[in-house]
Design a protein around this motif. Sequence first.
Motif, PDB file in Angstrom:
ATOM      1  N   TYR A 190       0.850  -1.314   0.010  1.00  0.00           N
ATOM      2  CA  TYR A 190       0.022   0.077  -0.074  1.00  0.00           C
ATOM      3  C   TYR A 190       0.813   1.554   0.152  1.00  0.00           C
ATOM      4  O   TYR A 190       1.690   1.353   0.533  1.00  0.00           O
ATOM      5  CB  TYR A 190      -0.894   0.030   1.295  1.00  0.00           C
ATOM      6  CG  TYR A 190      -2.051  -0.941   1.238  1.00  0.00           C
ATOM      7  CD1 TYR A 190      -3.365  -0.496   0.703  1.00  0.00           C
ATOM      8  CD2 TYR A 190      -1.953  -2.166   1.702  1.00  0.00           C
ATOM      9  CE1 TYR A 190      -4.443  -1.119   0.651  1.00  0.00           C
ATOM     10  CE2 TYR A 190      -2.912  -2.952   1.513  1.00  0.00           C
ATOM     11  CZ  TYR A 190      -4.404  -2.618   1.072  1.00  0.00           C
ATOM     12  OH  TYR A 190      -5.294  -3.434   0.921  1.00  0.00           O
ATOM     13  N   ASN A 191       0.353   2.282  -0.775  1.00  0.00           N
ATOM     14  CA  ASN A 191       0.931   3.719  -0.480  1.00  0.00           C
ATOM     15  C   ASN A 191      -0.302   4.226   0.630  1.00  0.00           C
ATOM     16  O   ASN A 191      -1.243   4.150   0.319  1.00  0.00           O
ATOM     17  CB  ASN A 191       0.714   4.324  -1.975  1.00  0.00           C
ATOM     18  CG  ASN A 191       1.999   4.202  -2.917  1.00  0.00           C
ATOM     19  OD1 ASN A 191       3.234   3.697  -2.369  1.00  0.00           O
ATOM     20  ND2 ASN A 191       1.798   4.324  -4.008  1.00  0.00           N
TER      21      ASN A 191
ATOM     22  N   THR B  11       4.123  10.643   2.175  1.00  0.00           N
ATOM     23  CA  THR B  11       3.881   9.290   1.581  1.00  0.00           C
ATOM     24  C   THR B  11       4.815   8.246   1.699  1.00  0.00           C
ATOM     25  O   THR B  11       6.041   8.494   1.481  1.00  0.00           O
ATOM     26  CB  THR B  11       3.606   9.155  -0.066  1.00  0.00           C
ATOM     27  OG1 THR B  11       2.601  10.262  -0.208  1.00  0.00           O
ATOM     28  CG2 THR B  11       3.043   8.051  -0.482  1.00  0.00           C
ATOM     29  N   VAL B  12       4.392   6.900   2.191  1.00  0.00           N
ATOM     30  CA  VAL B  12       5.297   5.801   2.588  1.00  0.00           C
ATOM     31  C   VAL B  12       4.480   4.600   1.518  1.00  0.00           C
ATOM     32  O   VAL B  12       3.445   4.481   1.635  1.00  0.00           O
ATOM     33  CB  VAL B  12       5.635   5.596   3.910  1.00  0.00           C
ATOM     34  CG1 VAL B  12       4.173   5.131   4.658  1.00  0.00           C
ATOM     35  CG2 VAL B  12       6.525   4.569   4.190  1.00  0.00           C
ATOM     36  N   THR B  13       5.510   3.692   1.293  1.00  0.00           N
ATOM     37  CA  THR B  13       5.100   2.249   0.807  1.00  0.00           C
ATOM     38  C   THR B  13       5.234   1.107   1.784  1.00  0.00           C
ATOM     39  O   THR B  13       6.246   1.173   2.136  1.00  0.00           O
ATOM     40  CB  THR B  13       5.863   2.117  -0.541  1.00  0.00           C
ATOM     41  OG1 THR B  13       5.475   3.255  -1.501  1.00  0.00           O
ATOM     42  CG2 THR B  13       5.113   0.642  -1.164  1.00  0.00           C
ATOM     43  N   VAL B  14       4.381   0.546   2.193  1.00  0.00           N
ATOM     44  CA  VAL B  14       4.289  -0.426   3.210  1.00  0.00           C
ATOM     45  C   VAL B  14       3.778  -1.909   2.624  1.00  0.00           C
ATOM     46  O   VAL B  14       2.972  -1.779   1.844  1.00  0.00           O
ATOM     47  CB  VAL B  14       3.479  -0.031   4.617  1.00  0.00           C
ATOM     48  CG1 VAL B  14       4.521   1.059   5.161  1.00  0.00           C
ATOM     49  CG2 VAL B  14       2.454   0.205   4.334  1.00  0.00           C
ATOM     50  N   LYS B  15       4.267  -2.941   3.393  1.00  0.00           N
ATOM     51  CA  LYS B  15       3.610  -4.274   3.274  1.00  0.00           C
ATOM     52  C   LYS B  15       2.787  -4.708   4.161  1.00  0.00           C
ATOM     53  O   LYS B  15       3.497  -4.371   5.175  1.00  0.00           O
ATOM     54  CB  LYS B  15       4.957  -5.017   3.085  1.00  0.00           C
ATOM     55  CG  LYS B  15       4.819  -6.536   2.586  1.00  0.00           C
ATOM     56  CD  LYS B  15       5.561  -7.350   2.529  1.00  0.00           C
ATOM     57  CE  LYS B  15       5.585  -8.786   2.042  1.00  0.00           C
ATOM     58  NZ  LYS B  15       6.831  -9.614   1.607  1.00  0.00           N
TER      59      LYS B  15
ATOM     60  N   LYS C 271       6.263   1.975  13.611  1.00  0.00           N
ATOM     61  CA  LYS C 271       6.758   3.265  14.124  1.00  0.00           C
ATOM     62  C   LYS C 271       7.616   4.112  12.958  1.00  0.00           C
ATOM     63  O   LYS C 271       7.443   5.311  12.855  1.00  0.00           O
ATOM     64  CB  LYS C 271       7.547   3.233  15.202  1.00  0.00           C
ATOM     65  CG  LYS C 271       7.671   4.484  15.937  1.00  0.00           C
ATOM     66  CD  LYS C 271       8.220   4.326  17.409  1.00  0.00           C
ATOM     67  CE  LYS C 271       8.375   5.875  18.109  1.00  0.00           C
ATOM     68  NZ  LYS C 271       9.017   5.855  19.275  1.00  0.00           N
ATOM     69  N   GLU C 272       8.534   3.405  12.265  1.00  0.00           N
ATOM     70  CA  GLU C 272       9.479   3.913  11.157  1.00  0.00           C
ATOM     71  C   GLU C 272       8.684   4.181   9.925  1.00  0.00           C
ATOM     72  O   GLU C 272       9.093   5.436   9.653  1.00  0.00           O
ATOM     73  CB  GLU C 272      10.356   2.742  10.773  1.00  0.00           C
ATOM     74  CG  GLU C 272      11.429   2.545  11.757  1.00  0.00           C
ATOM     75  CD  GLU C 272      11.133   1.358  12.890  1.00  0.00           C
ATOM     76  OE1 GLU C 272      12.006   0.842  13.523  1.00  0.00           O
ATOM     77  OE2 GLU C 272       9.982   0.875  12.767  1.00  0.00           O
ATOM     78  N   ALA C 273       7.855   3.617   9.551  1.00  0.00           N
ATOM     79  CA  ALA C 273       6.996   3.978   8.404  1.00  0.00           C
ATOM     80  C   ALA C 273       6.074   5.399   8.874  1.00  0.00           C
ATOM     81  O   ALA C 273       5.789   6.207   8.045  1.00  0.00           O
ATOM     82  CB  ALA C 273       5.871   2.932   7.997  1.00  0.00           C
TER      83      ALA C 273
ATOM     84  N   TYR D 199      -4.975   6.193   1.172  1.00  0.00           N
ATOM     85  CA  TYR D 199      -4.175   4.930   0.908  1.00  0.00           C
ATOM     86  C   TYR D 199      -4.741   4.282  -0.310  1.00  0.00           C
ATOM     87  O   TYR D 199      -5.929   4.302  -0.665  1.00  0.00           O
ATOM     88  CB  TYR D 199      -4.253   4.199   2.054  1.00  0.00           C
ATOM     89  CG  TYR D 199      -5.651   3.513   2.525  1.00  0.00           C
ATOM     90  CD1 TYR D 199      -5.945   2.148   1.990  1.00  0.00           C
ATOM     91  CD2 TYR D 199      -6.424   4.181   3.205  1.00  0.00           C
ATOM     92  CE1 TYR D 199      -7.067   1.654   2.330  1.00  0.00           C
ATOM     93  CE2 TYR D 199      -7.633   3.563   3.584  1.00  0.00           C
ATOM     94  CZ  TYR D 199      -8.184   2.224   3.011  1.00  0.00           C
ATOM     95  OH  TYR D 199      -9.180   1.779   3.426  1.00  0.00           O
ATOM     96  N   ASN D 200      -3.944   3.531  -0.889  1.00  0.00           N
ATOM     97  CA  ASN D 200      -4.257   2.673  -2.091  1.00  0.00           C
ATOM     98  C   ASN D 200      -3.328   1.514  -2.306  1.00  0.00           C
ATOM     99  O   ASN D 200      -2.139   1.692  -1.779  1.00  0.00           O
ATOM    100  CB  ASN D 200      -4.345   3.393  -3.236  1.00  0.00           C
ATOM    101  CG  ASN D 200      -3.105   4.067  -3.883  1.00  0.00           C
ATOM    102  OD1 ASN D 200      -2.367   4.939  -3.163  1.00  0.00           O
ATOM    103  ND2 ASN D 200      -2.599   3.412  -4.899  1.00  0.00           N
ATOM    104  N   ARG D 201      -3.961   0.460  -2.708  1.00  0.00           N
ATOM    105  CA  ARG D 201      -3.148  -0.610  -2.865  1.00  0.00           C
ATOM    106  C   ARG D 201      -2.572  -0.623  -4.310  1.00  0.00           C
ATOM    107  O   ARG D 201      -3.168  -0.519  -5.079  1.00  0.00           O
ATOM    108  CB  ARG D 201      -4.239  -1.879  -2.952  1.00  0.00           C
ATOM    109  CG  ARG D 201      -3.467  -3.251  -2.884  1.00  0.00           C
ATOM    110  CD  ARG D 201      -4.112  -4.318  -2.704  1.00  0.00           C
ATOM    111  NE  ARG D 201      -3.803  -5.469  -3.320  1.00  0.00           N
ATOM    112  CZ  ARG D 201      -4.588  -6.483  -3.743  1.00  0.00           C
ATOM    113  NH1 ARG D 201      -5.867  -6.414  -3.598  1.00  0.00           N
ATOM    114  NH2 ARG D 201      -4.212  -7.425  -4.507  1.00  0.00           N
ATOM    115  N   ILE D 202      -1.144  -1.264  -4.093  1.00  0.00           N
ATOM    116  CA  ILE D 202      -0.359  -1.309  -5.319  1.00  0.00           C
ATOM    117  C   ILE D 202      -0.636  -2.603  -5.953  1.00  0.00           C
ATOM    118  O   ILE D 202      -0.540  -3.594  -5.483  1.00  0.00           O
ATOM    119  CB  ILE D 202       0.996  -0.938  -5.120  1.00  0.00           C
ATOM    120  CG1 ILE D 202       1.127   0.394  -4.440  1.00  0.00           C
ATOM    121  CG2 ILE D 202       1.876  -1.194  -6.327  1.00  0.00           C
ATOM    122  CD1 ILE D 202       2.564   0.848  -4.185  1.00  0.00           C
ATOM    123  N   LYS D 203      -0.966  -2.687  -7.187  1.00  0.00           N
ATOM    124  CA  LYS D 203      -1.326  -4.009  -7.942  1.00  0.00           C
ATOM    125  C   LYS D 203      -0.126  -4.718  -8.436  1.00  0.00           C
ATOM    126  O   LYS D 203       0.784  -3.983  -8.744  1.00  0.00           O
ATOM    127  CB  LYS D 203      -2.508  -4.102  -8.751  1.00  0.00           C
ATOM    128  CG  LYS D 203      -3.582  -3.460  -8.175  1.00  0.00           C
ATOM    129  CD  LYS D 203      -4.790  -3.677  -8.879  1.00  0.00           C
ATOM    130  CE  LYS D 203      -6.042  -3.067  -8.150  1.00  0.00           C
ATOM    131  NZ  LYS D 203      -7.083  -3.730  -7.914  1.00  0.00           N
TER     132      LYS D 203
END
Length: 131
Positions: A69-70, A89-93, A109-111, A127-131
């Motif tokens: 997700y972004n 903006t951050v990208t997370v799993k 906490k880092e994100a 937020y949005n899911r990256i496909k």
Amino acid sequence: MAARSPFLISLALVLVLISNCSLITAYSGTATFYSSYDSYCYGNKNQGVMIAAASDALGNKDAACGHIYNVTCVGPTNAVPHPCTSTPTVTVKIVDYCPGCGGTIDLSKEAFAKIANPVAGVIKIEYNRIK
């Protein structure tokens, strides 16, 4: 007629590009953070620190695992008036599940610190899911 040809070619190219692009839909929600990185999805396997736990809003606990997700900070939810950082903006799993967390997504906490002042605790996000 020759003067219109470049315009028509450009228009056709734009239409082709638009038809091949998928529209990105951003959803609104809130984000919190956590610092104990036990993983429902991956057990003891290290997934880094740009990770998150999904609430029920992102789907059932098994379906959310591994999605990327972004997440963008868009504003405050409390007395911290300007929580968002200059890199909002951050990208997370998704590596964990949090059925009782106080937000849509529970960031590491880092994100969270990358996109907002941790003193805020809870922020408004898109937020949005990256496909």
